[in-house]
Scaffold this motif. Structure first.
Motif, PDB file in Angstrom:
ATOM      1  N   TYR A 102       0.807  -1.236   0.030  1.00 11.61           N
ATOM      2  CA  TYR A 102       0.037  -0.026  -0.014  1.00 11.61           C
ATOM      3  C   TYR A 102       1.004   1.205  -0.033  1.00 11.61           C
ATOM      4  CZ  TYR A 102      -2.804   3.722   1.859  1.00 11.61           C
ATOM      5  OH  TYR A 102      -3.464   5.147   2.028  1.00 11.61           O
ATOM      6  N   ILE A 103       1.771   1.190   0.893  1.00 16.21           N
ATOM      7  CA  ILE A 103       2.883   2.260   0.805  1.00 16.21           C
ATOM      8  C   ILE A 103       3.433   2.795  -0.389  1.00 16.21           C
ATOM      9  CG2 ILE A 103       4.802   3.366   2.138  1.00 16.21           C
ATOM     10  CD1 ILE A 103       3.671   2.731   4.550  1.00 16.21           C
ATOM     11  N   SER A 105       2.825   1.580  -3.411  1.00 15.24           N
ATOM     12  CA  SER A 105       1.907   2.059  -4.440  1.00 15.24           C
ATOM     13  C   SER A 105       1.399   3.514  -4.246  1.00 15.24           C
ATOM     14  CB  SER A 105       0.656   0.984  -4.595  1.00 15.24           C
ATOM     15  OG  SER A 105      -0.056   1.259  -3.398  1.00 15.24           O
ATOM     16  N   TRP A 106       1.100   4.052  -3.100  1.00 15.57           N
ATOM     17  CA  TRP A 106       0.764   5.448  -3.166  1.00 15.57           C
ATOM     18  C   TRP A 106       1.845   6.190  -2.590  1.00 15.57           C
ATOM     19  CZ3 TRP A 106      -3.808   7.019  -4.224  1.00 15.57           C
ATOM     20  CH2 TRP A 106      -4.802   6.367  -4.483  1.00 15.57           C
ATOM     21  N   GLY A 107       2.842   5.682  -2.055  1.00 20.59           N
ATOM     22  CA  GLY A 107       3.914   6.555  -1.869  1.00 20.59           C
ATOM     23  C   GLY A 107       5.144   6.950  -2.892  1.00 20.59           C
ATOM     24  N   CYS A 108       5.986   6.248  -2.887  1.00 15.75           N
ATOM     25  CA  CYS A 108       7.183   6.194  -3.717  1.00 15.75           C
ATOM     26  C   CYS A 108       7.552   5.071  -4.485  1.00 15.75           C
ATOM     27  CB  CYS A 108       8.182   6.600  -2.996  1.00 15.75           C
ATOM     28  SG  CYS A 108       8.707   5.450  -1.607  1.00 15.75           S
ATOM     29  N   PRO A 109       6.634   4.935  -5.705  1.00 19.28           N
ATOM     30  CA  PRO A 109       6.970   3.990  -6.408  1.00 19.28           C
ATOM     31  C   PRO A 109       8.130   3.889  -7.172  1.00 19.28           C
ATOM     32  CG  PRO A 109       5.151   4.956  -7.441  1.00 19.28           C
ATOM     33  CD  PRO A 109       5.744   5.526  -6.149  1.00 19.28           C
ATOM     34  N   ASN A 110       8.753   5.010  -7.577  1.00 18.60           N
ATOM     35  CA  ASN A 110       9.822   5.155  -8.285  1.00 18.60           C
ATOM     36  C   ASN A 110      11.040   5.447  -7.594  1.00 18.60           C
ATOM     37  OD1 ASN A 110       8.344   4.797 -10.728  1.00 18.60           O
ATOM     38  ND2 ASN A 110       7.818   6.741 -10.607  1.00 18.60           N
ATOM     39  N   GLU A 111      11.275   5.204  -6.435  1.00 18.46           N
ATOM     40  CA  GLU A 111      12.231   5.425  -5.707  1.00 18.46           C
ATOM     41  C   GLU A 111      13.370   4.351  -5.685  1.00 18.46           C
ATOM     42  OE1 GLU A 111      13.079   8.438  -4.336  1.00 18.46           O
ATOM     43  OE2 GLU A 111      11.274   9.278  -4.931  1.00 18.46           O
ATOM     44  N   SER A 112      14.734   4.391  -5.069  1.00 20.50           N
ATOM     45  CA  SER A 112      15.535   3.575  -5.162  1.00 20.50           C
ATOM     46  C   SER A 112      15.314   2.321  -4.147  1.00 20.50           C
ATOM     47  CB  SER A 112      17.004   4.200  -4.573  1.00 20.50           C
ATOM     48  OG  SER A 112      16.677   4.566  -2.983  1.00 20.50           O
ATOM     49  N   VAL A 113      16.136   1.421  -4.299  1.00 25.60           N
ATOM     50  CA  VAL A 113      15.835   0.069  -3.610  1.00 25.60           C
ATOM     51  C   VAL A 113      16.276   0.444  -2.015  1.00 25.60           C
ATOM     52  CG1 VAL A 113      16.820  -2.235  -3.181  1.00 25.60           C
ATOM     53  CG2 VAL A 113      16.680  -1.310  -5.605  1.00 25.60           C
ATOM     54  N   ILE A 114      17.253   1.380  -1.801  1.00 23.59           N
ATOM     55  CA  ILE A 114      17.441   1.705  -0.319  1.00 23.59           C
ATOM     56  C   ILE A 114      16.123   2.193   0.132  1.00 23.59           C
ATOM     57  CG2 ILE A 114      18.913   2.915   1.138  1.00 23.59           C
ATOM     58  CD1 ILE A 114      21.248   2.607  -0.936  1.00 23.59           C
ATOM     59  N   SER A 118      14.211   0.703   3.377  1.00 17.40           N
ATOM     60  CA  SER A 118      13.931   1.474   4.409  1.00 17.40           C
ATOM     61  C   SER A 118      12.328   1.624   4.984  1.00 17.40           C
ATOM     62  CB  SER A 118      14.261   2.925   4.425  1.00 17.40           C
ATOM     63  OG  SER A 118      15.796   3.001   4.372  1.00 17.40           O
ATOM     64  N   LEU A 119      11.640   1.630   3.927  1.00 18.77           N
ATOM     65  CA  LEU A 119      10.052   1.813   4.238  1.00 18.77           C
ATOM     66  C   LEU A 119       9.663   0.359   4.574  1.00 18.77           C
ATOM     67  CD1 LEU A 119       8.484   3.592   1.028  1.00 18.77           C
ATOM     68  CD2 LEU A 119       8.108   4.055   3.551  1.00 18.77           C
ATOM     69  N   TYR A 120      10.102  -0.739   4.004  1.00 21.89           N
ATOM     70  CA  TYR A 120       9.830  -1.948   4.597  1.00 21.89           C
ATOM     71  C   TYR A 120      10.182  -2.251   6.156  1.00 21.89           C
ATOM     72  CZ  TYR A 120       8.675  -6.926   5.055  1.00 21.89           C
ATOM     73  OH  TYR A 120       7.961  -7.944   5.546  1.00 21.89           O
ATOM     74  N   ILE A 121      11.267  -1.482   6.478  1.00 21.23           N
ATOM     75  CA  ILE A 121      11.604  -1.832   7.761  1.00 21.23           C
ATOM     76  C   ILE A 121      10.812  -1.051   8.685  1.00 21.23           C
ATOM     77  CG2 ILE A 121      13.338  -1.154   9.514  1.00 21.23           C
ATOM     78  CD1 ILE A 121      15.470  -2.074   7.239  1.00 21.23           C
TER      79      ILE A 121
END
Length: 147
Positions: A102-103, A105-114, A118-121
Motif C-alpha cells: 500500500y505504501i 503504491s501510494w507513496g514512492c513507487p519510483n524511488e531507489s531500492v534503499i 527503509s520503508l519495509y523496515i
C-alpha cells in the motif's frame, strides 16, 4: 417452531462485539502520533505525501491492533509475547506485506531500492508496534475480565 441459530453467526457476532470494545481503547490522536513517529523522515524528505496515505496507515494500524488483541488471550493464559507473536506470524506477515505494498503504491513507487528497504523496515516496525499495543491492551482487558 424455534429459530435456527448458527454457530458461525454467533462467533462472528461475538468477535464484532469484542473488536468494538477494543477499538474504544485507541484514539485517533494515538494513531496519528504513531504514524508520525514511524514515517516522519519519509514525510520530511517528500518520499511520502502525509495527507494521501495517513488514512490507509490508520486502517492498517487498526487491523494490526485488533490482530494483537485477538491473540492476547494466549498471553493471558501464560504464553510469552514472543510465542504468541510467532503463533500469529502468518497473519502478521501478510498484513505487513499488504501495508508495505500500500505504501509503495501510494507513496514512492519510483524511488531507489534503499528507500524501499527503509520503508519495509519502517512498515514492519509500525505493524509490530500496533500488534503489541493490541496484545497488551487485550491482555489487560482479560485480566480485568472485560472480554
Amino acid at each position: 417452531m424455534s429459530n435456527m441459530v448458527f454457530l458461525k453467526d454467533k462467533r462472528r457476532e461475538k468477535q464484532m462485539k469484542y473488536e468494538r470494545s477494543m477499538l474504544k481503547e485507541v484514539s485517533v490522536k494515538e494513531l496519528k502520533k504513531g504514524i508520525h513517529i514511524h514515517f516522519a523522515t519519509f514525510f520530511h524528505y517528500g518520499l511520502l505525501s502525509k495527507w494521501s496515505i495517513e488514512e490507509g496507515c490508520a486502517d492498517f494500524a487498526i487491523e494490526s491492533f485488533l490482530l494483537g488483541a485477538k491473540y492476547s488471550k494466549f498471553g493471558f493464559r501464560g504464553e510469552s509475547m514472543t510465542c504468541v507473536q510467532n503463533r500469529s506470524g502468518k497473519e502478521e506477515t501478510r498484513l505487513t506485506a499488504d501495508f508495505y505494498d500500500y505504501i509503495i503504491s501510494w507513496g514512492c513507487p519510483n524511488e531507489s531500492v534503499i528507500c524501499h528497504e527503509s520503508l519495509y523496515i519502517a512498515s514492519e516496525c509500525f505493524m509490530q508496534h500496533w500488534w503489541k499495543e493490541g496484545f497488551l491492551r487485550g491482555q489487560k482487558r482479560y485480566k480485568l475480565r472485560l472480554h
